[in-house]
Design a protein around this motif. Structure first.
Motif, PDB file in Angstrom:
ATOM      1  N   ALA A  62       0.883  -1.016  -0.086  1.00  0.00           N
ATOM      2  CA  ALA A  62      -0.015  -0.037  -0.063  1.00  0.00           C
ATOM      3  C   ALA A  62       0.837   1.379   0.083  1.00  0.00           C
ATOM      4  O   ALA A  62       2.098   1.381   0.559  1.00  0.00           O
ATOM      5  N   ASP A  63       0.419   2.186  -0.721  1.00  0.00           N
ATOM      6  CA  ASP A  63       1.180   3.569  -0.667  1.00  0.00           C
ATOM      7  C   ASP A  63       1.582   4.077   0.755  1.00  0.00           C
ATOM      8  O   ASP A  63       2.626   4.549   1.089  1.00  0.00           O
ATOM      9  N   SER A  64       0.638   4.024   1.444  1.00  0.00           N
ATOM     10  CA  SER A  64       0.781   4.313   3.045  1.00  0.00           C
ATOM     11  C   SER A  64       2.081   3.849   3.694  1.00  0.00           C
ATOM     12  O   SER A  64       2.537   4.235   4.852  1.00  0.00           O
ATOM     13  N   VAL A  65       2.641   2.424   3.515  1.00  0.00           N
ATOM     14  CA  VAL A  65       3.378   1.909   4.065  1.00  0.00           C
ATOM     15  C   VAL A  65       4.968   1.644   3.139  1.00  0.00           C
ATOM     16  O   VAL A  65       5.810   1.130   3.875  1.00  0.00           O
ATOM     17  N   LYS A  66       4.601   2.107   1.893  1.00  0.00           N
ATOM     18  CA  LYS A  66       5.921   1.974   1.030  1.00  0.00           C
ATOM     19  C   LYS A  66       7.172   2.623   1.617  1.00  0.00           C
ATOM     20  O   LYS A  66       7.137   3.718   2.135  1.00  0.00           O
ATOM     21  N   GLY A  67       8.246   1.888   1.782  1.00  0.00           N
ATOM     22  CA  GLY A  67       9.661   2.195   2.151  1.00  0.00           C
ATOM     23  C   GLY A  67       9.546   2.106   3.526  1.00  0.00           C
ATOM     24  O   GLY A  67      10.605   2.312   4.432  1.00  0.00           O
ATOM     25  N   ARG A  68       8.373   1.603   4.317  1.00  0.00           N
ATOM     26  CA  ARG A  68       8.764   1.511   5.961  1.00  0.00           C
ATOM     27  C   ARG A  68       8.185   0.085   6.141  1.00  0.00           C
ATOM     28  O   ARG A  68       8.756  -0.416   7.280  1.00  0.00           O
ATOM     29  N   PHE A  69       7.606  -0.758   5.462  1.00  0.00           N
ATOM     30  CA  PHE A  69       7.124  -2.064   5.668  1.00  0.00           C
ATOM     31  C   PHE A  69       7.839  -2.862   4.818  1.00  0.00           C
ATOM     32  O   PHE A  69       7.903  -2.657   3.359  1.00  0.00           O
ATOM     33  N   THR A  70       8.051  -4.097   5.172  1.00  0.00           N
ATOM     34  CA  THR A  70       8.729  -5.211   4.084  1.00  0.00           C
ATOM     35  C   THR A  70       8.235  -6.534   4.779  1.00  0.00           C
ATOM     36  O   THR A  70       8.131  -7.006   5.826  1.00  0.00           O
ATOM     37  N   ILE A  71       7.684  -6.958   3.526  1.00  0.00           N
ATOM     38  CA  ILE A  71       6.858  -8.463   3.594  1.00  0.00           C
ATOM     39  C   ILE A  71       7.986  -9.573   3.048  1.00  0.00           C
ATOM     40  O   ILE A  71       8.621  -9.272   1.988  1.00  0.00           O
ATOM     41  N   SER A  72       7.979 -10.744   4.071  1.00  0.00           N
ATOM     42  CA  SER A  72       8.957 -11.792   3.344  1.00  0.00           C
ATOM     43  C   SER A  72       8.210 -13.216   3.687  1.00  0.00           C
ATOM     44  O   SER A  72       7.327 -13.173   4.468  1.00  0.00           O
ATOM     45  N   ARG A  73       8.887 -13.963   3.402  1.00  0.00           N
ATOM     46  CA  ARG A  73       8.107 -15.702   3.766  1.00  0.00           C
ATOM     47  C   ARG A  73       9.701 -16.442   3.737  1.00  0.00           C
ATOM     48  O   ARG A  73      10.543 -16.302   3.094  1.00  0.00           O
ATOM     49  N   ASP A  74       9.307 -17.593   4.452  1.00  0.00           N
ATOM     50  CA  ASP A  74      10.257 -18.470   4.631  1.00  0.00           C
ATOM     51  C   ASP A  74       9.443 -20.037   4.426  1.00  0.00           C
ATOM     52  O   ASP A  74       8.710 -20.278   5.570  1.00  0.00           O
ATOM     53  N   ASN A  75       9.450 -20.359   3.203  1.00  0.00           N
ATOM     54  CA  ASN A  75       8.641 -21.360   2.917  1.00  0.00           C
ATOM     55  C   ASN A  75       8.852 -22.625   4.010  1.00  0.00           C
ATOM     56  O   ASN A  75       8.272 -23.628   4.258  1.00  0.00           O
ATOM     57  N   ALA A  76      10.273 -22.929   4.172  1.00  0.00           N
ATOM     58  CA  ALA A  76      10.585 -24.048   5.021  1.00  0.00           C
ATOM     59  C   ALA A  76       9.925 -24.003   6.358  1.00  0.00           C
ATOM     60  O   ALA A  76       9.717 -25.170   6.923  1.00  0.00           O
ATOM     61  N   LYS A  77       9.824 -22.825   6.864  1.00  0.00           N
ATOM     62  CA  LYS A  77       8.918 -22.667   7.942  1.00  0.00           C
ATOM     63  C   LYS A  77       7.664 -22.344   7.938  1.00  0.00           C
ATOM     64  O   LYS A  77       6.815 -22.113   9.065  1.00  0.00           O
ATOM     65  N   SER A  78       6.894 -22.458   6.664  1.00  0.00           N
ATOM     66  CA  SER A  78       5.538 -21.893   6.511  1.00  0.00           C
ATOM     67  C   SER A  78       5.218 -20.804   7.132  1.00  0.00           C
ATOM     68  O   SER A  78       4.224 -20.678   7.992  1.00  0.00           O
ATOM     69  N   THR A  79       6.170 -19.771   7.360  1.00  0.00           N
ATOM     70  CA  THR A  79       5.694 -18.326   7.879  1.00  0.00           C
ATOM     71  C   THR A  79       6.030 -17.254   6.836  1.00  0.00           C
ATOM     72  O   THR A  79       6.867 -17.091   6.258  1.00  0.00           O
TER      73      THR A  79
END
Length: 117
Positions: A62-79
């Motif tokens: 979302a524009d409101s969080v760009k540059g401040r929030f980061t999404i990531s995933r770890d498939n080995a941990k299903s997280t």
């Protein structure tokens, strides 16, 4: 049965950071696009961040969080994670973890994030 374990929320001062985690079971995690939504009191639920399935090479914010929030995933941990930096009072909301594929959608119970001094 799909189960969510969401953690990392709480109270933080403006300018602070939090890291949300959402561990899933009961699905083949790597096949699902993962989303973080949020809903503030009196407001509609909004998509905060999305990460594609597989290796998660595609992300959107979302524009409101760009540059401040980061999404990531770890498939080995299903997280899936949401790193939130430079938090503002307007980030206060219940944050929901969400898993989607072409025919299924699952959403967690949500976790409270409060940004206040």
């Amino acid at each position: 049965q799909v189960q969510f374990v969401e953690s990392g929320g709480g109270l933080v001062q403006p300018g602070g950071s939090l890291r949300l985690s959402c561990a899933l079971s009961g699905i083949t995690f790597r096949l699902y696009t993962m989303n973080w939504y949020r809903q503030a009191p009196g407001k509609q639920r909004e998509v905060v961040a999305t990460i594609s399935n597989g290796m998660g090479v595609s992300t959107n914010y979302a524009d409101s969080v760009k540059g401040r929030f980061t999404i990531s995933r770890d498939n080995a941990k299903s997280t899936v994670y949401l790193q939130m930096n430079s938090l503002k009072p307007e980030d206060t909301a219940v944050y929901y973890c969400d898993a989607r594929d072409i025919s299924h959608g699952y959403t967690g119970r949500g976790i409270q994030v409060t940004v206040s001094s």
